[in-house]
Design an enzyme around this catalytic site. Sequence first.
Site, PDB file in Angstrom:
ATOM      1  N   ASP A 268       0.868  -1.170   0.000  1.00  0.00           N
ATOM      2  CA  ASP A 268       0.000   0.000   0.000  1.00  0.00           C
ATOM      3  C   ASP A 268       0.913   1.230   0.000  1.00  0.00           C
ATOM      4  O   ASP A 268       2.078   1.166   0.414  1.00  0.00           O
ATOM      5  CB  ASP A 268      -0.914  -0.013   1.211  1.00  0.00           C
ATOM      6  CG  ASP A 268      -2.187   0.791   0.991  1.00  0.00           C
ATOM      7  OD1 ASP A 268      -2.226   1.614   0.058  1.00  0.00           O
ATOM      8  OD2 ASP A 268      -3.149   0.613   1.763  1.00  0.00           O
ATOM      9  N   GLU A 617     -17.769  10.195   4.164  1.00  0.00           N
ATOM     10  CA  GLU A 617     -17.263   8.842   4.389  1.00  0.00           C
ATOM     11  C   GLU A 617     -16.296   8.502   3.263  1.00  0.00           C
ATOM     12  O   GLU A 617     -16.608   8.667   2.084  1.00  0.00           O
ATOM     13  CB  GLU A 617     -18.394   7.806   4.477  1.00  0.00           C
ATOM     14  CG  GLU A 617     -19.236   7.637   3.237  1.00  0.00           C
ATOM     15  CD  GLU A 617     -20.155   6.421   3.306  1.00  0.00           C
ATOM     16  OE1 GLU A 617     -19.978   5.563   4.179  1.00  0.00           O
ATOM     17  OE2 GLU A 617     -21.067   6.342   2.460  1.00  0.00           O
TER      18      GLU A 617
END
Length: 873
Positions: A268, A617
Amino acid sequence: MKLFRSCSNPGVLLAAIAFAMAGSARTLAAEPDGQAQSAALVAKMSLTEKVAQLQSGAPADPRLGIAAYDWWSEGLHGIARNGYATVFPQAIGLAASWDTALLQQVGTAVSTEARAKFNAIGAGKDHPRYAGLSIWSPNINIFRDPRWGRGQETYGEDPYLTGRLAVGFIQGIQGDDPAHPRAIATPKHFVVHSGPEPGRHGFDVDVSPHDLEATYLPAFRAAITEGKAGSVMCAYNALHGTPVCADDALLTTLLRHDWGFQGYVVSDCDAIDDMTRFHYFKSDNAQSSAAAVRAGTDLDCGTAYADLIDAVHKGYVDEPVLDTSLTRLFAARYRLGEWGGATDAYARIGMDQVDSPAHQQLALQAAIESMVLLKNDHDVLPLHKGMRLAVIGPNADTVETLEANYHGTASAPITPLQGLRERFGAQYISYAQGAPIAQGVPVPIPETALRNDASSLAGLRGEYFDRTDFNGSPAATRTDRVIDFDWDSVPPIHGLTANKYAVRWTGQLVPPGPGDYTLAIHVDRCFDCAGHDPVRLYVDGRKVIDDSGDDTHLQASLHFADTHPRAIRLELVHSGQDQGIRLQWLAPSQAQWAAADAAAKQADAIVAFVGLSPDVEGEELKVEVPGFNGGDRTDIGLPSTQQALLEHLAGGGKPLIVVLMSGSAVALNWAHDHADAILAAWYPGQSGGEAIARVLAGDDDPGGRLPVTFYHSVRDLPPFVSYAMQGRTYRYFAGTPLYAFGYGMSYTHFAYADPALSSTQIKAGDPLQISATVRNDGKRDGDEVVQVYLDAPGQPLAPCHALVGFQRVHLAAGESRRVRFELSPRLLSSVDAQGQRAVEAGHYRLFVGGGQPGYGVGVNADFTVTGHQALPR
């Protein structure tokens, strides 16, 4: 010696020698797995060249004939961040379809568009970020808690459903030729990663062996062993004290040895640097990088691997370890056909395949299949022709709630307001925004408050210039109904370039009532780029916002004493790589409600578009308002501004249809008790407005089913930071949900009969077949999702119910169909406290029906297992 050891037969050896003599990456025709070419190429590299190629932004190497290649490309629900692309429903919406064939079709479309964009640059040429064929999707983390802002990117809370959908999507991305994939899929984030977003770069997960094996690993196992994913992304977090990207037991023993993974592992982004800065795993990036590459992380998304030169010199890692990773990476580039060739079957894929009519139709189909009907009292739906509808709510007319995150640029997005106007007739639709998404969160100024000076049309007059100033005449002029644009890597109008233009909007702002207003400009800033777009806003000739690109002056507080129109001018100079613009506001609630009352007064029924948005969100957001924190939620209820709006609207006594647009479960407790109908539409993609209108009108049956549990409150949930599964998801939740996993209504109804097993007693390790008849007992055609759940009484750690099979079927009114399922030993197994998986002796029950046992009609079948059979990890 490395070169010769990698060649297993004389033919391959001769090819490798020929390649080495030629001295160019382009001179050798690709072998099926690319290993020989890759090993030969790596053998010619210096240490400095090797380290450069181990970083995601791999540079060109003219000496070796290697083009620059950035490995970072996104394709979660369409090719992202690289201009126009088909924008499918967000992943959680795709999961609500429960349709593996659909996921494979979507994956095929995504990789086809990736190939088209790759080919537009050309084989053998430099490919920048987001223009490659290594696609960092799907996200198959388990959506264990609705508070996680990135749960929208996943396929929900169930490991089996997630795994099946992942396999379909991966097979679509990669195609059916392993030696020459259309693109490479990268399931992420391996493993045990699902928030919280704040602190994600350094948290350690201490999960039990049982939960690891029973919940967090199965979808990844399926993605590798069945989907044959060519890549995997390791996660930010640590597991039991070891950062995942440096965990040899995960990346080598489990992934490569136990599961047979043959591809490459990418970190990542900045996860290697995180190991030093936040995990304190090692004292510097040379040691962190050495630990990661030794464990099996082949590619660094970031620049921490630059310190591998120092790591080799200091003896932290041996250079042949780097060679192993590089061989995997270049083998993937060879299999992708990066350097072209006469036999490249994908070379003919052109830009006409991007957002093609077929892909547009697929996006509409996917959006329709994602719709989940949660309530429909007195059959208020479908809506009838000729009804007058009040369309109200902050999500009724916004592009961002169609596209969600990790998205491409939709060429012609259809909002719910536009879709309903088109389907029912504009003359039957009244509209009001009604409320913001949440307290303190601006939303686009609606068309009802904007007027073009010259024509009195809704919207503002936009003047588009083909330069970065406003001198001379504009290249084009038009009326823009709202200022809510995604222009990521695309020109705002035909004839302009994508990287240099200016736009000036003028007209009138018409306040719906007196009071205090906040005007705001939202610019999606590019990251990791130089320069940002300056913006300016004038009201009645006074400059109220003047921002040079530093995001510090993007809001202005104004008081309007009356509803008199105010002159407004907005200017944008696009000189960087920013991605669009929105003109937003926070308006007084009383003024918003008055506008909503006026719209409702003209209507026979109210359709309220409420929920969440990618502004509140999502991934590591900078938002801290009531109910939200850093992209996550602290409260799973509908935000108070919208809740108050719904209760106000209900006072008028007209039928209330609630359409929930969100990336996660929202506790619609009041709506459950008081609204007439509820439809979950998720973030439905470019055709979302049309899909919603078609389902509300009854043109299509709402056949989606929930991929997550809707709880009543956060009080139903364990602490967010805990990764223990007890009390979470339908598998381990002992309470009563608001809406259950697998739940969804239809405009028709279905019945089940005649369950049959291949045997009522089997030996541990044997498969089992089950079938049943499903019948559409209603008067309308419809879709049913037939679900199979296993109950394992007597197994102490077994879930309450476990999904072990599903099929989405379309049945005409009165039609019956026999559905059959093959249950493998793994589906019949359980996991003990030590994390060992086995099929155990005992009495079991299967339920076949339209939901979980107790939440859907269906039939049972019992069987017995004798003996014990351990299963591999």
